[in-house]
Write a protein that holds these residues in place. Sequence first.
Motif, short mmCIF file in Angstrom:
data_model
loop_
_atom_site.label_atom_id
_atom_site.label_comp_id
_atom_site.label_asym_id
_atom_site.label_seq_id
_atom_site.Cartn_x
_atom_site.Cartn_y
_atom_site.Cartn_z
N PHE A 1 0.84 -1.20 0.00
CA PHE A 1 0.00 0.00 0.00
C PHE A 1 0.88 1.24 0.00
CE2 PHE A 1 -2.74 -3.26 1.96
CZ PHE A 1 -3.81 -3.19 1.09
N GLU A 2 0.51 2.19 -0.85
CA GLU A 2 1.25 3.45 -1.02
C GLU A 2 0.32 4.53 -0.46
OE1 GLU A 2 4.37 5.23 -1.70
OE2 GLU A 2 4.50 3.58 -3.14
N LEU A 3 0.49 4.85 0.83
CA LEU A 3 -0.52 5.64 1.55
C LEU A 3 -0.23 7.14 1.52
CD1 LEU A 3 -0.83 3.34 4.70
CD2 LEU A 3 -2.35 3.38 2.70
N ARG A 4 -1.28 7.93 1.38
CA ARG A 4 -1.19 9.38 1.55
C ARG A 4 -2.60 9.89 1.86
NH1 ARG A 4 -0.61 11.33 -4.85
NH2 ARG A 4 -2.84 11.30 -5.25
N PHE A 5 -2.69 11.12 2.33
CA PHE A 5 -4.00 11.73 2.57
C PHE A 5 -4.40 12.54 1.33
CE2 PHE A 5 -2.52 10.68 6.76
CZ PHE A 5 -3.67 10.21 7.38
N THR A 6 -5.71 12.68 1.14
CA THR A 6 -6.18 13.34 -0.09
C THR A 6 -5.71 14.79 -0.16
OG1 THR A 6 -8.28 13.55 1.11
CG2 THR A 6 -8.19 11.94 -0.68
N ASP A 7 -5.54 15.43 1.00
CA ASP A 7 -5.07 16.82 0.96
C ASP A 7 -3.55 16.92 1.07
OD1 ASP A 7 -4.61 16.17 3.57
OD2 ASP A 7 -5.89 17.72 4.45
N ARG A 8 -2.87 15.79 0.96
CA ARG A 8 -1.39 15.72 0.99
C ARG A 8 -0.81 16.28 2.29
NH1 ARG A 8 -3.51 14.17 -3.04
NH2 ARG A 8 -2.81 14.45 -5.20
N ARG A 9 -1.57 16.21 3.37
CA ARG A 9 -1.04 16.70 4.64
C ARG A 9 0.18 15.88 5.07
NH1 ARG A 9 -5.59 16.38 8.94
NH2 ARG A 9 -6.77 17.18 7.17
N THR A 10 1.04 16.51 5.83
CA THR A 10 2.18 15.77 6.37
C THR A 10 1.71 15.00 7.61
OG1 THR A 10 2.85 17.64 7.72
CG2 THR A 10 3.90 17.42 5.56
N PHE A 11 2.42 13.94 7.92
CA PHE A 11 2.18 13.21 9.17
C PHE A 11 3.51 12.66 9.65
CE2 PHE A 11 1.21 10.50 5.50
CZ PHE A 11 1.87 9.33 5.75
N HIS A 12 3.53 12.24 10.92
CA HIS A 12 4.78 11.77 11.52
C HIS A 12 4.78 10.26 11.65
CE1 HIS A 12 4.89 15.98 13.11
NE2 HIS A 12 6.17 15.82 12.84
N VAL A 13 5.86 9.64 11.19
CA VAL A 13 6.07 8.22 11.48
C VAL A 13 6.85 8.17 12.79
CG1 VAL A 13 7.01 6.02 10.68
CG2 VAL A 13 6.24 7.74 9.01
N ILE A 14 6.30 7.46 13.81
CA ILE A 14 7.00 7.40 15.10
C ILE A 14 7.54 6.02 15.42
CG2 ILE A 14 5.81 9.38 16.11
CD1 ILE A 14 4.06 7.28 17.67
N ALA A 15 7.04 4.98 14.76
CA ALA A 15 7.53 3.64 15.08
C ALA A 15 7.45 2.75 13.85
CB ALA A 15 6.69 3.02 16.21
N SER A 16 8.38 1.80 13.79
CA SER A 16 8.32 0.74 12.77
C SER A 16 8.12 -0.60 13.48
CB SER A 16 9.58 0.76 11.90
OG SER A 16 10.74 0.60 12.70
N ASP A 17 8.28 -1.71 12.78
CA ASP A 17 7.90 -3.03 13.30
C ASP A 17 8.28 -3.29 14.76
OD1 ASP A 17 7.37 -3.41 10.59
OD2 ASP A 17 9.25 -4.50 10.24
N GLY A 18 9.55 -2.97 15.10
CA GLY A 18 10.06 -3.37 16.41
C GLY A 18 9.99 -2.31 17.49
N GLY A 19 9.45 -1.13 17.16
CA GLY A 19 9.33 -0.10 18.19
C GLY A 19 9.60 1.29 17.65
N PHE A 20 9.82 2.22 18.60
CA PHE A 20 9.93 3.63 18.23
C PHE A 20 11.18 3.93 17.41
CE2 PHE A 20 7.35 4.09 22.19
CZ PHE A 20 6.23 4.62 21.57
N LEU A 21 11.05 4.89 16.53
CA LEU A 21 12.21 5.50 15.87
C LEU A 21 12.84 6.44 16.89
CD1 LEU A 21 10.40 6.34 12.51
CD2 LEU A 21 11.92 4.39 12.94
N SER A 22 14.02 6.98 16.60
CA SER A 22 14.66 7.85 17.60
C SER A 22 14.05 9.25 17.58
CB SER A 22 16.16 7.90 17.39
OG SER A 22 16.46 8.28 16.08
N ALA A 23 13.37 9.59 16.51
CA ALA A 23 12.65 10.87 16.44
C ALA A 23 11.54 10.72 15.40
CB ALA A 23 13.60 11.99 16.03
#
Length: 494
Positions: free
Chosen positions: A252-274
């Motif tokens: 899946f290639e995900l985005r919002f219809t208004d192209r708003r930005t969003f934050h990725v905070i975690a991947s499979d194993g837990g949080f990213l560092s920022a």
Amino acid sequence: MMLTRRKFTIGWGAFASSTLLDARFGFGDAVSAHTPLPIPTLIDAAKQGNAVNLKAASGRHAFIEGKPTRTYGYSAPVLGPVIRLRRGDEVQMSVENALNTVTTVHWHGLLAPGHNDGGPQQLIQPGEIWRPVLKINQPAATLWFHPHPHHDTARQIYMGLTGLIIVDDGSDARLDLPRTYGVDDLPIILQDRSFDSDGSIGYHNKDLNALDIAYGARGETVIVNGAIAPVAKVPASLVRLRLLNAANAQNFELRFTDRRTFHVIASDGGFLSAPVMVTQLMISPAERFEILVDFADGEAVALETGPDEEMGVFGRLAPDGSADYVTVMQFEPTLTKSLVKRAPDRLPELAATTLASAVQRRQFVLDSGLCAGRQQAGSHRDIPALIGINGRAFDPTRVDVETKLETTEIWEITSIGMAHPFHVHGALFRILSIEGAPPPAHLTGWKDTVLVEDKAELLVTFNQPATREHPFMYHCHILEHEDAGLMGQYVCVY
Ligand SMILES: [Cu+2]
């Protein structure tokens, strides 16, 4: 036969039967969607004495209103509960198999020894109950559970056997992240399905042809938590989405219809560092990302998905091949509740990746047999020459790799024919390089699954034991590839 039709609706969309173009559930028909986002039952293990019962059973579920179909679920007609487990706890799981076929339950992403991992050897016969004790000792993360019986995994997941696990280590409150389940902390299980005109989703292993196996099962309709284009009413504030791609094969290639930005905070194993700010996010089968989306402006917006670029002409989702992006679901912010306002600047520090510690470098070549005309191509053109890893198809009696407990190794993954989402059981890894470059920021954290187009180098950490009796799997998470033998197994001992 039904999978043959699916193949044509995906691959040759322009010629799809018009019976599939029912506007009530067609892609891109955002305005007609009214189904509220289903929120799976939350089981908070600690609140029930750390004893959790699951029952795999068949049920009936109407994906399309008024057209119920046969499905599978865990203690639910379709899908299953979200299980919250606390770090440090010991949880008595009980999994009853009320299906009329053998199954297993694999805790995907959970760090547990081989005998608790729920791989293909851990069979639960019909009528039997499996009772593993899971010791939860890993950082906060979104994991999931699903069946893993060899040659029947794809069908059982397609029929509905999928649930989520939330590992809670107390960091949500410390970081002031959205954490009210079902309100500003939402599970988003993404899948695609093909529906017959009677609303059914039959999947018959005996009907799979070579191309179904080669490309994996792909449907023309996206479902979220088992609903078609649902609507989530959310607070007009920051909302956390726990995204899981539980599709058999679709990226899946995900985005919002208004192209708003969003934050990725975690991947499979837990949080990213920022938090990593993006406007678009690709999620491949079995991957999870947690994202924070700001709905403070109160505007309704849709999440949409684009064509699966990894699949070329086969990646178009819209039944008539017309739309590039199609609606996944909608969000309607309500002004009545306002919870967390802003994303944190920082998340828990990630350990640096240290190559020096790696004791081995191994190579894994994933081949789904798509390269026609190769030397090893079979005499019959429709039959893939080989589906396997390093030239060998899965053999449950063969251990392919022996690793040492408490070591790290560099695993070099090469995909042949098409992009494969590579998954390792019982271990987490960091991506050292992907397609010849350092990983993008949102792929720098702990992972257990990675989509490999050409090549990736992974630093894999082995901290869980697995014996020859209960080895760990590594495999492609395109489920038809896995069932066809794109899988190997490893042991991990001192
Ligand atoms: Cu694959």
